[in-house]
Design a protein around this motif. Structure first.
Motif, PDB file in Angstrom:
ATOM      1  N   LEU A  52       8.680   3.454  15.593  1.00 43.87           N
ATOM      2  CA  LEU A  52       7.339   3.794  15.117  1.00 43.87           C
ATOM      3  C   LEU A  52       7.396   4.480  13.758  1.00 43.87           C
ATOM      4  N   TYR A  53       8.375   5.337  13.562  1.00 43.83           N
ATOM      5  CA  TYR A  53       8.526   6.025  12.284  1.00 43.83           C
ATOM      6  C   TYR A  53       8.800   5.025  11.160  1.00 43.83           C
ATOM      7  N   TRP A  55       8.048   1.807  11.128  1.00 46.40           N
ATOM      8  CA  TRP A  55       6.826   1.029  10.930  1.00 46.40           C
ATOM      9  C   TRP A  55       5.830   1.817  10.076  1.00 46.40           C
ATOM     10  N   ASN A  56       5.596   3.078  10.426  1.00 45.76           N
ATOM     11  CA  ASN A  56       4.645   3.891   9.674  1.00 45.76           C
ATOM     12  C   ASN A  56       5.096   4.100   8.232  1.00 45.76           C
ATOM     13  N   PHE A  57       6.397   4.312   8.025  1.00 41.30           N
ATOM     14  CA  PHE A  57       6.920   4.490   6.678  1.00 41.30           C
ATOM     15  C   PHE A  57       6.717   3.221   5.849  1.00 41.30           C
ATOM     16  N   PHE A  59       4.611   0.631   6.396  1.00 42.74           N
ATOM     17  CA  PHE A  59       3.193   0.347   6.207  1.00 42.74           C
ATOM     18  C   PHE A  59       2.581   1.304   5.192  1.00 42.74           C
ATOM     19  N   GLY A  60       2.918   2.598   5.302  1.00 40.33           N
ATOM     20  CA  GLY A  60       2.389   3.582   4.360  1.00 40.33           C
ATOM     21  C   GLY A  60       2.831   3.307   2.933  1.00 40.33           C
ATOM     22  N   THR A  61       4.103   2.943   2.776  1.00 43.77           N
ATOM     23  CA  THR A  61       4.619   2.620   1.450  1.00 43.77           C
ATOM     24  C   THR A  61       3.923   1.390   0.882  1.00 43.77           C
TER      25      THR A  61
END
Length: 75
Positions: A52-53, A55-57, A59-61
């Protein structure tokens, strides 16, 4: 952590990476062991947290890189 690492002479990117890893690890352990008192498989929880981390990194980038050109085009 970030500020201390920069004072010690590390570059911004390296200091940020280490600080994010430290804060993520601390938050995971505190949330799992104190806030929610999880009793599930520890390594499964770690794997899910890391997935999840990441994925979030990513997607956020991507989103941060995508957003400015889109908002500039609307002006």
């Amino acid at each position: 952590m970030f500020a201390v690492l920069q004072i010690l002479g590390l570059t911004t990117g390296v200091a940020n990476g280490i600080a994010v890893a430290c804060s993520g690890s601390f938050n995971f352990l505190m949330n799992r062991n104190i806030t929610f008192k999880a009793s599930s498989n520890f390594w499964r929880s770690v794997a899910m947290f890391v997935a999840l981390y990441i994925w979030n990194f990513l997607f956020g980038t991507w989103f941060i890189g995508w957003l400015p050109p889109c908002s500039a085009a609307q002006k």
